[in-house]
Motif scaffolding. Structure first.
Motif, PDB file in Angstrom:
ATOM      1  N   ARG A  20      24.307  19.398 -48.422  1.00 41.17           N
ATOM      2  CA  ARG A  20      23.900  19.498 -47.020  1.00 41.17           C
ATOM      3  C   ARG A  20      23.889  20.960 -46.588  1.00 41.17           C
ATOM      4  NH1 ARG A  20      25.052  16.067 -42.524  1.00 41.17           N
ATOM      5  NH2 ARG A  20      24.592  14.397 -43.968  1.00 41.17           N
ATOM      6  N   VAL A  21      24.873  21.721 -47.088  1.00 41.29           N
ATOM      7  CA  VAL A  21      24.980  23.147 -46.783  1.00 41.29           C
ATOM      8  C   VAL A  21      25.284  23.881 -48.078  1.00 41.29           C
ATOM      9  CG1 VAL A  21      26.299  24.920 -45.525  1.00 41.29           C
ATOM     10  CG2 VAL A  21      25.882  22.684 -44.467  1.00 41.29           C
ATOM     11  N   LEU A  22      24.602  24.994 -48.297  1.00 39.80           N
ATOM     12  CA  LEU A  22      24.892  25.883 -49.412  1.00 39.80           C
ATOM     13  C   LEU A  22      24.902  27.301 -48.859  1.00 39.80           C
ATOM     14  CD1 LEU A  22      25.140  26.769 -52.401  1.00 39.80           C
ATOM     15  CD2 LEU A  22      22.641  26.689 -52.518  1.00 39.80           C
ATOM     16  N   ARG A  23      26.021  27.991 -49.029  1.00 40.14           N
ATOM     17  CA  ARG A  23      26.111  29.389 -48.588  1.00 40.14           C
ATOM     18  C   ARG A  23      26.609  30.211 -49.755  1.00 40.14           C
ATOM     19  NH1 ARG A  23      27.212  32.420 -43.735  1.00 40.14           N
ATOM     20  NH2 ARG A  23      26.075  30.797 -42.646  1.00 40.14           N
ATOM     21  N   SER A  79      29.613  35.697 -38.921  1.00 30.71           N
ATOM     22  CA  SER A  79      28.533  34.823 -39.352  1.00 30.71           C
ATOM     23  C   SER A  79      29.075  33.407 -39.346  1.00 30.71           C
ATOM     24  CB  SER A  79      28.096  35.233 -40.751  1.00 30.71           C
ATOM     25  OG  SER A  79      27.244  34.271 -41.314  1.00 30.71           O
ATOM     26  N   GLU A  80      28.461  32.534 -38.575  1.00 31.51           N
ATOM     27  CA  GLU A  80      28.925  31.152 -38.534  1.00 31.51           C
ATOM     28  C   GLU A  80      28.448  30.392 -39.756  1.00 31.51           C
ATOM     29  OE1 GLU A  80      27.839  29.213 -34.903  1.00 31.51           O
ATOM     30  OE2 GLU A  80      29.495  30.154 -33.826  1.00 31.51           O
ATOM     31  N   LEU A  81      29.351  29.643 -40.321  1.00 26.84           N
ATOM     32  CA  LEU A  81      29.037  28.731 -41.409  1.00 26.84           C
ATOM     33  C   LEU A  81      29.338  27.336 -40.878  1.00 26.84           C
ATOM     34  CD1 LEU A  81      28.391  27.819 -44.259  1.00 26.84           C
ATOM     35  CD2 LEU A  81      30.647  28.611 -44.980  1.00 26.84           C
ATOM     36  N   VAL A 131      33.801  19.984 -49.518  1.00 26.45           N
ATOM     37  CA  VAL A 131      33.500  21.404 -49.668  1.00 26.45           C
ATOM     38  C   VAL A 131      33.900  21.841 -51.066  1.00 26.45           C
ATOM     39  CG1 VAL A 131      33.935  23.730 -48.801  1.00 26.45           C
ATOM     40  CG2 VAL A 131      33.885  21.787 -47.198  1.00 26.45           C
ATOM     41  N   LEU A 132      32.917  22.283 -51.840  1.00 27.57           N
ATOM     42  CA  LEU A 132      33.190  22.816 -53.168  1.00 27.57           C
ATOM     43  C   LEU A 132      33.169  24.328 -53.082  1.00 27.57           C
ATOM     44  CD1 LEU A 132      30.931  20.561 -55.430  1.00 27.57           C
ATOM     45  CD2 LEU A 132      33.339  20.256 -54.842  1.00 27.57           C
ATOM     46  N   LEU A 133      34.299  24.961 -53.368  1.00 25.82           N
ATOM     47  CA  LEU A 133      34.334  26.411 -53.486  1.00 25.82           C
ATOM     48  C   LEU A 133      33.923  26.745 -54.910  1.00 25.82           C
ATOM     49  CD1 LEU A 133      37.658  27.197 -51.593  1.00 25.82           C
ATOM     50  CD2 LEU A 133      35.313  27.206 -50.723  1.00 25.82           C
ATOM     51  N   ALA A 136      33.374  38.167 -42.821  1.00 24.18           N
ATOM     52  CA  ALA A 136      32.620  37.944 -41.590  1.00 24.18           C
ATOM     53  C   ALA A 136      32.385  36.470 -41.284  1.00 24.18           C
ATOM     54  CB  ALA A 136      31.274  38.674 -41.652  1.00 24.18           C
ATOM     55  N   VAL A 137      32.620  35.593 -42.250  1.00 24.02           N
ATOM     56  CA  VAL A 137      32.334  34.167 -42.070  1.00 24.02           C
ATOM     57  C   VAL A 137      33.365  33.527 -41.141  1.00 24.02           C
ATOM     58  CG1 VAL A 137      32.370  31.923 -43.241  1.00 24.02           C
ATOM     59  CG2 VAL A 137      31.066  33.804 -44.179  1.00 24.02           C
TER      60      VAL A 137
END
Length: 189
Positions: free
Chosen positions: A168-171, A18-20, A28-30, A181-182
């Motif tokens: 901008r992105v949230l996964r 799965s592309e992120l 990037v906040l983990l 899979a990322v």
């Protein structure tokens, strides 16, 4: 794997990836409780110089990554490093629990200051998985009470995070299979 990030990951690649897609540069906040695999994720997908870890900052100021008395100083160091990286337009990863809006807000302010798009990657793995991993950590266990508090904070914070237009992105990854899979793909910001 990011070029220059070190050796290739030894585990076989999952059958489906799965592309992120994240902007480069970005902040990037983990996000996740102890034992969810944030540091492992960071090592797998980002260069060591891109990752600013709260545990590493505790070790820098107190010679012990678990010294909770050093937390305030450690986060001052983390914020200082992050400020300098973002000012230079460098992709930067915050490896900390980042469970509450207040914890994330200070970093979002820095991203906004330097017009760097923020990204949140949530490792929302089952409590039992995190608890078992925490039990196996030598010298770095936080214990079930802390994990339960962190889990409550994460559960409360997820709805806020999903409504927050700042990212901008949230996964949100909810299983180890999803995490495995990322594949992080960088795109020019």
């Amino acid at each position: 794997m990011t070029p220059g990030a070190g050796e290739a990951h030894a585990d076989p690649a999952p059958a489906v990836t799965s592309e992120l897609r994240i902007p480069d540069p970005s902040l990037v906040l983990l996000v996740g409780i102890a034992g969810c695999g944030k540091s492992t994720f960071a090592r797998r997908h980002f260069r060591p110089t891109e990752v600013v870890s709260s545990d590493a900052c505790r070790a820098m100021v107190a010679d012990d990554p678990t010294d909770q008395d050093a937390t305030s100083d450690a986060f001052s160091v983390l914020s200082f490093i992050l400020d300098k990286r973002l000012r230079r337009g460098r992709l930067s990863v915050v490896d900390a629990t980042n469970l509450t809006r207040d914890h994330r807000r200070r970093y979002l302010g820095l991203a906004d200051k330097y017009a760097i798009p923020p990204v949140a990657i949530v490792l929302d793995l089952p409590f039992e998985v995190c608890h078992e991993r925490d039990r196996r950590r030598e010298g770095r266990q936080v214990g079930v009470d802390v994990l339960q508090r962190q889990r409550r904070d994460l559960d409360r914070g997820l709805a806020q995070l999903q409504r927050d237009p700042a990212y901008r992105v949230l996964r949100i990854l909810t299983s180890q299979e999803e995490v495995d899979a990322v594949r992080v793909v960088r795109e020019p910001a």
